[in-house]
Design an enzyme around this catalytic site. Structure first.
Site, PDB file in Angstrom:
ATOM      1  N   GLY A  58     -57.321 -34.230 -18.273  1.00 19.91           N
ATOM      2  CA  GLY A  58     -57.137 -35.086 -17.112  1.00 19.91           C
ATOM      3  C   GLY A  58     -55.793 -35.781 -17.092  1.00 19.91           C
ATOM      4  N   HIS A  80     -59.198 -33.198 -14.061  1.00 21.01           N
ATOM      5  CA  HIS A  80     -59.116 -34.142 -12.946  1.00 21.01           C
ATOM      6  C   HIS A  80     -57.787 -34.903 -12.926  1.00 21.01           C
ATOM      7  CE1 HIS A  80     -59.828 -37.678 -15.546  1.00 21.01           C
ATOM      8  NE2 HIS A  80     -60.630 -36.886 -16.218  1.00 21.01           N
ATOM      9  N   ASP A  81     -57.300 -35.148 -11.720  1.00 20.41           N
ATOM     10  CA  ASP A  81     -56.105 -35.958 -11.473  1.00 20.41           C
ATOM     11  C   ASP A  81     -54.826 -35.329 -12.007  1.00 20.41           C
ATOM     12  OD1 ASP A  81     -57.388 -38.446 -10.265  1.00 20.41           O
ATOM     13  OD2 ASP A  81     -58.448 -38.336 -12.180  1.00 20.41           O
TER      14      ASP A  81
END
Length: 263
Positions: free
Chosen positions: A144, A126-127
């Site tokens: 992440g 994520h991100d």
């Protein structure tokens, strides 16, 4: 569902209402494409793949079979907020690739640029922000909030720690664990990864004139052979910024680097 008449969907795949499919999109057998997904012209999705959430995919991408894109991330703080995945054009993803949506505590979006190649069983957490023209080897993972700048290369079976920045045209050798940032053009390897010289075979390095190449080599010397602090190197880069166009990739790296560099 807004589906171009030139798009093709296998009879046994599920495409939910609200999906947008551009011209010449090809959805293979046993796929699930959920509401909110947009897939651009010419993109091919392999069999058994799942694409969900707010996921926007550009043109002429190839997504290998059994891949999962836009899935709920593994951040325990995530509470089903409306976050997204955005993917550019002409990317090639191998089999079993996983790309997770962002978090509101991060950038709210996981972003992949253009002309990237992710081999089999790659995970993008994520991100993450993946630039253009990168390569990630099979069975490697970006945790992440990792940033992978243009032209960076990650070898096979590598692990990149969360919040790490890999500078433009950096190279991580196979079976490495990276826990700190890697400056542009630097090669690094091992667990934990250590610097191992300049990636002189990078196409971007070979395209530089002699003076620009010498500038990159001199920065490596400042960082790793002259015992200068990072702040001193930053000052040197700023002083030479107008003379060497390649200095921009180092400036961009320093803007995002916060974990310290590999030593």
């Amino acid at each position: 569902m807004l589906m171009s008449p030139q798009a093709r969907v296998a009879r046994n795949s599920v495409v939910e209402p609200g999906v947008v499919l551009g011209a010449h999109v090809n959805i293979g057998p046993f796929c699930i494409i959920s509401t909110g997904v947009v897939i651009g012209e010419g993109t091919v999705v392999g069999a058994y793949s799942v694409i969900n959430g707010r996921t926007i995919i550009g043109r002429d991408n190839t997504i290998g079979q059994s891949s999962s894109i836009g899935e709920i991330n593994q951040d325990l703080k995530y509470e089903n907020e409306s976050t997204c995945v955005v993917i550019g054009d002409r990317n090639h993803f191998g089999k079993n690739v996983t790309i997770h949506r962002g978090t509101i505590q991060g950038l709210s979006c996981t972003t992949i640029g253009n002309d990237n190649r992710l081999l089999n069983n790659v995970h993008i957490g994520h991100d993450c922000v993946v630039g253009n023209g990168t390569l990630v080897g099979g069975h490697s993972g970006l945790a992440g909030h990792v940033r992978l700048d243009d032209g960076a290369q990650v070898g096979f079976m590598c692990a990149i720690h969360q919040f790490c920045v890999l500078g433009a045209h950096a190279k991580i050798v196979d079976q490495s664990g990276v826990v700190q940032d890697v400056p542009p053009f630097v090669m690094a390897g091992g667990n934990h990864a250590k610097p191992a010289g300049i990636n002189v075979n990078a196409l971007a390095f070979l395209a530089l004139d002699f003076e620009q190449q010498d500038f990159v080599l001199s920065l490596y010397s400042m960082l790793y052979q002259q015992s200068l602090s990072i702040d001193e190197v930053k000052v040197a880069v700023k002083a030479l910024f107008s003379d060497y166009a390649i200095a921009t990739v180092f400036e961009r790296f320093w803007e995002h680097s916060a974990r310290g560099i590999v030593r």
